[in-house]
Design an enzyme around this catalytic site. Structure first.
Site, PDB file in Angstrom:
ATOM      1  N   TYR A 121       2.871  -1.158 -44.301  1.00  0.00           N
ATOM      2  CA  TYR A 121       1.511  -1.299 -43.797  1.00  0.00           C
ATOM      3  C   TYR A 121       1.581  -1.623 -42.314  1.00  0.00           C
ATOM      4  O   TYR A 121       2.216  -2.608 -41.920  1.00  0.00           O
ATOM      5  CB  TYR A 121       0.813  -2.418 -44.570  1.00  0.00           C
ATOM      6  CG  TYR A 121      -0.555  -2.810 -44.068  1.00  0.00           C
ATOM      7  CD1 TYR A 121      -1.569  -1.866 -43.939  1.00  0.00           C
ATOM      8  CD2 TYR A 121      -0.839  -4.132 -43.748  1.00  0.00           C
ATOM      9  CE1 TYR A 121      -2.822  -2.227 -43.500  1.00  0.00           C
ATOM     10  CE2 TYR A 121      -2.096  -4.510 -43.313  1.00  0.00           C
ATOM     11  CZ  TYR A 121      -3.083  -3.552 -43.193  1.00  0.00           C
ATOM     12  OH  TYR A 121      -4.326  -3.917 -42.760  1.00  0.00           O
ATOM     13  N   GLU A 125       0.181  -5.219 -33.794  1.00  0.00           N
ATOM     14  CA  GLU A 125       0.786  -4.617 -32.607  1.00  0.00           C
ATOM     15  C   GLU A 125       1.321  -5.707 -31.683  1.00  0.00           C
ATOM     16  O   GLU A 125       0.972  -6.885 -31.843  1.00  0.00           O
ATOM     17  CB  GLU A 125      -0.251  -3.769 -31.861  1.00  0.00           C
ATOM     18  CG  GLU A 125      -0.761  -2.603 -32.672  1.00  0.00           C
ATOM     19  CD  GLU A 125      -1.717  -1.700 -31.924  1.00  0.00           C
ATOM     20  OE1 GLU A 125      -2.137  -0.688 -32.490  1.00  0.00           O
ATOM     21  OE2 GLU A 125      -2.050  -2.008 -30.752  1.00  0.00           O
ATOM     22  N   PHE A 154       6.335  -6.108 -36.156  1.00  0.00           N
ATOM     23  CA  PHE A 154       6.583  -6.939 -37.345  1.00  0.00           C
ATOM     24  C   PHE A 154       6.306  -6.185 -38.651  1.00  0.00           C
ATOM     25  O   PHE A 154       5.686  -6.725 -39.572  1.00  0.00           O
ATOM     26  CB  PHE A 154       5.725  -8.212 -37.322  1.00  0.00           C
ATOM     27  CG  PHE A 154       5.864  -9.048 -36.088  1.00  0.00           C
ATOM     28  CD1 PHE A 154       7.119  -9.366 -35.575  1.00  0.00           C
ATOM     29  CD2 PHE A 154       4.742  -9.526 -35.427  1.00  0.00           C
ATOM     30  CE1 PHE A 154       7.246 -10.156 -34.435  1.00  0.00           C
ATOM     31  CE2 PHE A 154       4.854 -10.306 -34.282  1.00  0.00           C
ATOM     32  CZ  PHE A 154       6.113 -10.623 -33.793  1.00  0.00           C
ATOM     33  N   ASN A 237      -7.693  -9.189 -48.190  1.00  0.00           N
ATOM     34  CA  ASN A 237      -8.194 -10.154 -49.172  1.00  0.00           C
ATOM     35  C   ASN A 237      -7.174 -10.353 -50.289  1.00  0.00           C
ATOM     36  O   ASN A 237      -6.814 -11.482 -50.632  1.00  0.00           O
ATOM     37  CB  ASN A 237      -9.524  -9.679 -49.766  1.00  0.00           C
ATOM     38  CG  ASN A 237     -10.684  -9.846 -48.816  1.00  0.00           C
ATOM     39  OD1 ASN A 237     -10.690 -10.753 -47.982  1.00  0.00           O
ATOM     40  ND2 ASN A 237     -11.662  -8.969 -48.925  1.00  0.00           N
ATOM     41  N   HIS A 336      15.597 -35.113 -50.925  1.00  0.00           N
ATOM     42  CA  HIS A 336      17.018 -34.811 -51.110  1.00  0.00           C
ATOM     43  C   HIS A 336      17.889 -35.473 -50.040  1.00  0.00           C
ATOM     44  O   HIS A 336      19.125 -35.471 -50.169  1.00  0.00           O
ATOM     45  CB  HIS A 336      17.263 -33.297 -51.067  1.00  0.00           C
ATOM     46  CG  HIS A 336      17.021 -32.596 -52.365  1.00  0.00           C
ATOM     47  ND1 HIS A 336      15.756 -32.370 -52.874  1.00  0.00           N
ATOM     48  CD2 HIS A 336      17.893 -32.071 -53.274  1.00  0.00           C
ATOM     49  CE1 HIS A 336      15.860 -31.707 -54.016  1.00  0.00           C
ATOM     50  NE2 HIS A 336      17.142 -31.517 -54.292  1.00  0.00           N
ATOM     51  N   GLU A 361      -0.877 -12.262 -42.718  1.00  0.00           N
ATOM     52  CA  GLU A 361      -2.110 -11.965 -43.469  1.00  0.00           C
ATOM     53  C   GLU A 361      -3.304 -12.709 -42.860  1.00  0.00           C
ATOM     54  O   GLU A 361      -4.279 -13.024 -43.539  1.00  0.00           O
ATOM     55  CB  GLU A 361      -1.976 -12.324 -44.958  1.00  0.00           C
ATOM     56  CG  GLU A 361      -0.752 -11.764 -45.658  1.00  0.00           C
ATOM     57  CD  GLU A 361      -0.798 -10.259 -45.847  1.00  0.00           C
ATOM     58  OE1 GLU A 361      -1.403  -9.577 -44.996  1.00  0.00           O
ATOM     59  OE2 GLU A 361      -0.228  -9.759 -46.816  1.00  0.00           O
ATOM     60  N   ASN A 364      -3.485 -19.193 -40.312  1.00  0.00           N
ATOM     61  CA  ASN A 364      -4.338 -20.159 -40.998  1.00  0.00           C
ATOM     62  C   ASN A 364      -5.488 -20.656 -40.131  1.00  0.00           C
ATOM     63  O   ASN A 364      -6.543 -21.029 -40.654  1.00  0.00           O
ATOM     64  CB  ASN A 364      -3.489 -21.326 -41.507  1.00  0.00           C
ATOM     65  CG  ASN A 364      -2.721 -20.957 -42.763  1.00  0.00           C
ATOM     66  OD1 ASN A 364      -2.756 -19.805 -43.206  1.00  0.00           O
ATOM     67  ND2 ASN A 364      -2.009 -21.909 -43.332  1.00  0.00           N
ATOM     68  N   GLU A 365      -5.295 -20.649 -38.817  1.00  0.00           N
ATOM     69  CA  GLU A 365      -6.416 -20.990 -37.943  1.00  0.00           C
ATOM     70  C   GLU A 365      -7.527 -19.945 -38.042  1.00  0.00           C
ATOM     71  O   GLU A 365      -8.720 -20.279 -37.978  1.00  0.00           O
ATOM     72  CB  GLU A 365      -5.922 -21.109 -36.497  1.00  0.00           C
ATOM     73  CG  GLU A 365      -4.997 -22.295 -36.244  1.00  0.00           C
ATOM     74  CD  GLU A 365      -3.568 -22.062 -36.691  1.00  0.00           C
ATOM     75  OE1 GLU A 365      -2.765 -23.012 -36.631  1.00  0.00           O
ATOM     76  OE2 GLU A 365      -3.234 -20.918 -37.111  1.00  0.00           O
ATOM     77  N   ARG A 373     -17.339 -19.458 -40.095  1.00  0.00           N
ATOM     78  CA  ARG A 373     -18.385 -18.469 -39.759  1.00  0.00           C
ATOM     79  C   ARG A 373     -19.216 -18.119 -40.977  1.00  0.00           C
ATOM     80  O   ARG A 373     -20.416 -17.835 -40.840  1.00  0.00           O
ATOM     81  CB  ARG A 373     -17.720 -17.221 -39.184  1.00  0.00           C
ATOM     82  CG  ARG A 373     -17.210 -17.398 -37.756  1.00  0.00           C
ATOM     83  CD  ARG A 373     -16.395 -16.191 -37.295  1.00  0.00           C
ATOM     84  NE  ARG A 373     -15.959 -16.324 -35.910  1.00  0.00           N
ATOM     85  CZ  ARG A 373     -15.110 -15.518 -35.320  1.00  0.00           C
ATOM     86  NH1 ARG A 373     -14.593 -14.487 -35.996  1.00  0.00           N
ATOM     87  NH2 ARG A 373     -14.739 -15.714 -34.061  1.00  0.00           N
TER      88      ARG A 373
END
Length: 378
Positions: A121, A125, A154, A237, A336, A361, A364-365, A373
């Protein structure tokens, strides 16, 4: 875990056996050698994991998003890097199945379902990551062809995949000028950058995908011109749910390792479990994973049902799950002690693999922006 059906339980058991047999014993070596296990992907395809939420008429498994998050959690308990690539491949298959023509579906879904042919996918860029609507890769219509120029960054599976779903600009600036175009491997002008040297996800290749006067038939357009950004967002999504599930799976694996470790560890003149702070940390690890798992299930149900708030819930669940998974792994390393820093305990790999989940994806920000929004736009 929230209640699941008998069919879903059987699905989880099947995936767990596959992950136990083929992923877990090899994950550390694949990470160390940057090995992309094509033979294991083919075995996953035999079990129906190559086109999970594609229609069954051409070899898809016809699963829902609730089913998929169960699958990806189990895969990621054994190897988050491989689980994440299987998610990306399935996003590509879903896009072709959902938006493709009959001819496109017939050409690609049967072979993608086997995972003997893989998909990549291409959205991000060098200058357009979270701000995907600013992408600059172009696709200019010339007669019965599109000519593509630009660079994608990526891209998982680049150089190995058989098909690339490319988001390219066919029109005006902004989201409405973006289209989705299928570019098969081997097309003249298609090339790849060197392998990226990454913190984690070493078992899957990541490269630039470069388009230099790449010509493809106009019939390789998915849906209509200008639909690409909407296709990308709809695909994301599901991708957000899957990467959240991968984070929960990695976190669950870390929790289980930690429980076994502290049960046997002696410190301060007695069992480490006598230290109340250790029990409190274990409880917090378990609670964060369960909270994230429950929100992920709600978001998956919303996406399956096509609810109006599915985008908000998927963004919310992605952020909560990826933050929870990484926090749990970090806490596991801390419990540990020095052993958590050693490769042989497997926790440092989980930390390296899960860290990127908070970025891809949609960072998180950005997930917070999506949720915020949605509140003020009502």
């Amino acid at each position: 875990m929230y209640a699941i059906s008998d069919d879903q339980r059987a699905l989880v058991d099947m995936v767990r056996q596959f992950a136990t047999d083929f992923l877990a014993p090899n994950a550390a070596e694949w990470d160390a050698t940057s090995h992309f296990p094509l033979d294991v992907f083919a075995k996953a395809g035999e079990l129906g994991m190559g086109a999970m939420y594609c229609a069954e008429d051409l070899g898809g498994s016809g699963l829902g998003r609730m089913d998929a998050v169960l699958v990806f959690e189990e895969l990621a308990k054994a190897d988050p890097a491989i689980a994440a690539y299987i998610s990306i491949h399935n996003m590509v298959a879903w896009m072709i199945d959902h938006y493709g023509s009959d001819e496109q579906r017939a050409e690609w879904i049967p072979i993608l379902a086997t995972m003997e042919h893989l998909g990549s996918y291409c959205l991000t860029e060098p200058g357009a990551g979270s701000d995907a609507a600013a992408l600059s890769t172009s696709a200019v219509r010339e007669g019965n062809e599109y000519v593509l120029n630009g660079t994608k960054q990526f891209i998982s599976g680049a150089g190995t995949s058989s098909i690339y779903v490319v988001m390219a600009r066919t029109g005006q600036q902004g989201p409405h000028g973006i289209s989705a175009i299928l570019v098969p491997a081997g097309t003249p002008g298609l090339s790849f950058g060197p392998l990226e040297k990454k913190m984690g996800w070493n078992a899957q290749p990541t490269r630039q995908v470069i388009f230099e006067d790449v010509r493809v038939p106009a019939s390789n357009l998915l849906a209509k011109e200008g639909d690409g950004f909407a296709i990308a967002l709809n695909g994301l999504n599901g991708g957000r749910l899957n990467i959240g599930a991968c984070s929960i799976g990695g976190g669950q694996a870390a929790l289980e390792k930690t429980v076994e470790y502290v049960k046997s560890r002696q410190a301060f003149g007695g069992p480490l479990l006598d230290q109340q702070s250790v029990l409190f940390t274990l409880a917090e690890m378990d609670t964060r994973l369960e909270c994230a798992r429950t929100l992920l299930a709600r978001a998956a149900s919303s996406l399956d049902q096509g609810d109006a708030d599915k985008i908000r819930l998927c963004a919310m669940a992605k952020r909560v799950a990826t933050e929870a998974g990484y926090w749990v792994v970090d806490a596991a390393i801390q419990l540990h002690g020095g052993y958590g820093y050693l490769k042989e305990y497997g926790l440092e790999k989980l930390a390296r693999d899960l860290r990127v989940h908070r970025i891809l994806e949609g960072a998180n920000e950005v997930m917070q922006m999506v949720v915020g929004r949605s509140l003020v736009s009502k």
